[in-house]
Design a protein around this motif. Structure first.
Motif, mmCIF file in Angstrom:
data_model
loop_
_atom_site.group_PDB
_atom_site.id
_atom_site.type_symbol
_atom_site.label_atom_id
_atom_site.label_comp_id
_atom_site.label_asym_id
_atom_site.label_seq_id
_atom_site.Cartn_x
_atom_site.Cartn_y
_atom_site.Cartn_z
ATOM 1 N N SER A 57 0.992 -1.106 -0.110
ATOM 2 C CA SER A 57 -0.113 -0.075 -0.015
ATOM 3 C C SER A 57 0.851 1.213 0.009
ATOM 4 O O SER A 57 0.239 2.409 -0.181
ATOM 5 C CB SER A 57 -0.940 0.176 1.234
ATOM 6 O OG SER A 57 -0.259 0.128 2.299
ATOM 7 N N GLY A 58 2.028 1.159 0.331
ATOM 8 C CA GLY A 58 3.051 2.215 0.568
ATOM 9 C C GLY A 58 3.365 2.872 -1.121
ATOM 10 O O GLY A 58 3.406 2.297 -1.739
ATOM 11 N N ALA A 59 3.645 4.222 -0.789
ATOM 12 C CA ALA A 59 3.778 4.945 -2.053
ATOM 13 C C ALA A 59 5.557 5.571 -1.973
ATOM 14 O O ALA A 59 5.942 5.954 -3.037
ATOM 15 C CB ALA A 59 3.003 6.117 -2.562
ATOM 16 N N ASN A 60 5.945 5.495 -0.955
ATOM 17 C CA ASN A 60 7.338 5.875 -0.673
ATOM 18 C C ASN A 60 8.129 4.519 -0.402
ATOM 19 O O ASN A 60 7.941 3.580 -0.533
ATOM 20 C CB ASN A 60 7.290 7.048 0.629
ATOM 21 C CG ASN A 60 6.605 8.252 0.364
ATOM 22 O OD1 ASN A 60 6.708 8.821 -0.771
ATOM 23 N ND2 ASN A 60 5.521 8.410 1.211
ATOM 24 N N HIS A 61 9.354 5.050 0.155
ATOM 25 C CA HIS A 61 10.413 4.162 0.523
ATOM 26 C C HIS A 61 9.740 3.319 1.615
ATOM 27 O O HIS A 61 8.930 4.030 2.607
ATOM 28 C CB HIS A 61 11.646 4.737 0.879
ATOM 29 C CG HIS A 61 12.620 5.224 -0.029
ATOM 30 N ND1 HIS A 61 12.819 4.563 -1.287
ATOM 31 C CD2 HIS A 61 12.939 6.471 -0.209
ATOM 32 C CE1 HIS A 61 13.596 5.448 -2.036
ATOM 33 N NE2 HIS A 61 13.638 6.660 -1.406
ATOM 34 N N LEU A 62 9.948 2.173 1.914
ATOM 35 C CA LEU A 62 9.445 1.213 2.827
ATOM 36 C C LEU A 62 9.543 1.907 4.183
ATOM 37 O O LEU A 62 8.916 1.863 4.824
ATOM 38 C CB LEU A 62 9.933 -0.169 2.913
ATOM 39 C CG LEU A 62 9.358 -1.249 3.874
ATOM 40 C CD1 LEU A 62 7.762 -1.208 3.839
ATOM 41 C CD2 LEU A 62 9.988 -2.734 3.515
ATOM 42 N N ARG A 71 16.278 4.285 6.827
ATOM 43 C CA ARG A 71 16.740 3.002 6.187
ATOM 44 C C ARG A 71 17.402 2.158 7.266
ATOM 45 O O ARG A 71 17.008 0.918 7.366
ATOM 46 C CB ARG A 71 17.252 3.144 5.072
ATOM 47 C CG ARG A 71 17.393 1.865 4.269
ATOM 48 C CD ARG A 71 17.795 1.999 2.878
ATOM 49 N NE ARG A 71 17.640 0.656 2.027
ATOM 50 C CZ ARG A 71 18.514 -0.291 2.173
ATOM 51 N NH1 ARG A 71 19.783 -0.035 2.854
ATOM 52 N NH2 ARG A 71 18.411 -1.345 1.543
ATOM 53 N N ALA A 72 18.287 2.753 7.870
ATOM 54 C CA ALA A 72 18.947 1.939 8.805
ATOM 55 C C ALA A 72 18.236 1.333 10.003
ATOM 56 O O ALA A 72 18.386 0.387 10.276
ATOM 57 C CB ALA A 72 20.021 3.042 9.472
ATOM 58 N N GLU A 73 17.072 2.080 10.287
ATOM 59 C CA GLU A 73 16.219 1.638 11.369
ATOM 60 C C GLU A 73 15.582 0.486 10.736
ATOM 61 O O GLU A 73 15.348 -0.526 11.656
ATOM 62 C CB GLU A 73 15.267 2.821 11.906
ATOM 63 C CG GLU A 73 14.664 2.306 13.204
ATOM 64 C CD GLU A 73 13.646 3.446 13.680
ATOM 65 O OE1 GLU A 73 13.010 3.133 14.792
ATOM 66 O OE2 GLU A 73 13.642 4.558 13.097
ATOM 67 N N LEU A 74 15.123 0.351 9.541
ATOM 68 C CA LEU A 74 14.570 -0.747 9.071
ATOM 69 C C LEU A 74 15.268 -1.919 9.060
ATOM 70 O O LEU A 74 15.148 -2.880 9.233
ATOM 71 C CB LEU A 74 13.849 -0.148 7.467
ATOM 72 C CG LEU A 74 13.388 -1.279 6.840
ATOM 73 C CD1 LEU A 74 12.231 -2.018 7.607
ATOM 74 C CD2 LEU A 74 12.911 -0.871 5.431
ATOM 75 N N LYS A 94 17.572 -1.848 -2.040
ATOM 76 C CA LYS A 94 16.335 -1.332 -1.268
ATOM 77 C C LYS A 94 15.235 -2.468 -0.917
ATOM 78 O O LYS A 94 15.220 -3.205 -1.835
ATOM 79 C CB LYS A 94 15.657 -0.068 -2.060
ATOM 80 C CG LYS A 94 16.651 1.055 -2.265
ATOM 81 C CD LYS A 94 15.800 2.019 -3.200
ATOM 82 C CE LYS A 94 17.040 3.265 -3.274
ATOM 83 N NZ LYS A 94 16.626 3.940 -4.515
ATOM 84 N N TRP A 95 14.965 -2.442 0.354
ATOM 85 C CA TRP A 95 14.082 -3.292 0.915
ATOM 86 C C TRP A 95 12.962 -3.973 0.150
ATOM 87 O O TRP A 95 12.608 -4.800 -0.217
ATOM 88 C CB TRP A 95 13.779 -3.099 2.198
ATOM 89 C CG TRP A 95 15.005 -3.488 3.296
ATOM 90 C CD1 TRP A 95 15.636 -2.469 4.038
ATOM 91 C CD2 TRP A 95 15.686 -4.871 3.091
ATOM 92 N NE1 TRP A 95 16.563 -3.203 4.621
ATOM 93 C CE2 TRP A 95 16.653 -4.504 4.341
ATOM 94 C CE3 TRP A 95 15.329 -6.082 3.133
ATOM 95 C CZ2 TRP A 95 17.456 -5.198 4.836
ATOM 96 C CZ3 TRP A 95 16.164 -7.202 3.518
ATOM 97 C CH2 TRP A 95 17.437 -6.580 4.488
ATOM 98 N N LYS A 96 12.067 -2.807 -0.271
ATOM 99 C CA LYS A 96 10.845 -3.142 -0.912
ATOM 100 C C LYS A 96 11.231 -3.834 -2.545
ATOM 101 O O LYS A 96 10.404 -4.892 -2.893
ATOM 102 C CB LYS A 96 10.036 -1.829 -0.974
ATOM 103 C CG LYS A 96 8.624 -2.394 -1.646
ATOM 104 C CD LYS A 96 7.903 -0.973 -2.082
ATOM 105 C CE LYS A 96 7.598 0.052 -0.841
ATOM 106 N NZ LYS A 96 6.783 0.896 -1.270
ATOM 107 N N LYS A 97 12.306 -3.105 -3.057
ATOM 108 C CA LYS A 97 12.657 -3.811 -4.475
ATOM 109 C C LYS A 97 13.226 -5.357 -4.109
ATOM 110 O O LYS A 97 13.027 -6.320 -4.704
ATOM 111 C CB LYS A 97 13.831 -2.988 -5.105
ATOM 112 C CG LYS A 97 13.212 -1.623 -5.370
ATOM 113 C CD LYS A 97 14.328 -1.062 -6.409
ATOM 114 C CE LYS A 97 13.702 0.213 -7.044
ATOM 115 N NZ LYS A 97 12.796 0.147 -8.069
#
Length: 131
Positions: A57-62, A71-74, A94-97
């Motif tokens: 559902s997200g439109a931005n970086h995860l 991103r480091a926190e993810l 990148k995580w979502k990719k």
């Protein structure tokens, strides 16, 4: 080792019910995450549902869609709960990719323009900064 980051309660994660366009991979993403989870605890499953739902559902970086500070926190959350996926993402895609690429590879679907990430014209889209 768990950090101060904690997953949402199962109530929060289960309130995200898949519906509409973009949710086709929801269950596949959960299965991918859980197949690489540190444990099968209900909180890990809740976190997998939250990540999968946010991917759909997200439109931005995860990390942004998850309302994390960076991103480091993810990546730390991934190391704590899904270390086997972190090991597979050795190039720091990148995580979502990365998640969607894993799903495509499971189905033997070639999505990339090049046989090697290092020579691909879209390298920066997959591995570049996320600011």
């Amino acid at each position: 080792m768990q950090t101060s980051l904690s997953p949402p309660s199962p109530v929060v994660a289960t309130s995200m019910l898949p519906s509409g366009h973009g949710w086709e991979e929801f269950e596949d993403l959960i299965a991918l995450l859980m197949a690489h989870a540190l444990d099968q605890h209900v909180n890990t499953y809740a976190l997998a549902r939250l990540i999968a739902g946010t991917c759909c559902s997200g439109a931005n970086h995860l990390w942004q869609d998850l309302k994390l500070s960076s991103r480091a926190e993810l990546s730390q959350l991934m190391r704590d709960y899904f270390p086997a996926l972190v090991a597979k993402n050795s190039s720091d895609m990148k995580w979502k990719k990365f998640f969607y690429r894993q799903l495509c590879e499971q189905e033997n679907v070639l999505i990339c323009k090049s046989p090697s990430c290092g020579v691909c014209v879209d390298y920066e889209l997959c591995f570049g900064p996320e600011e």
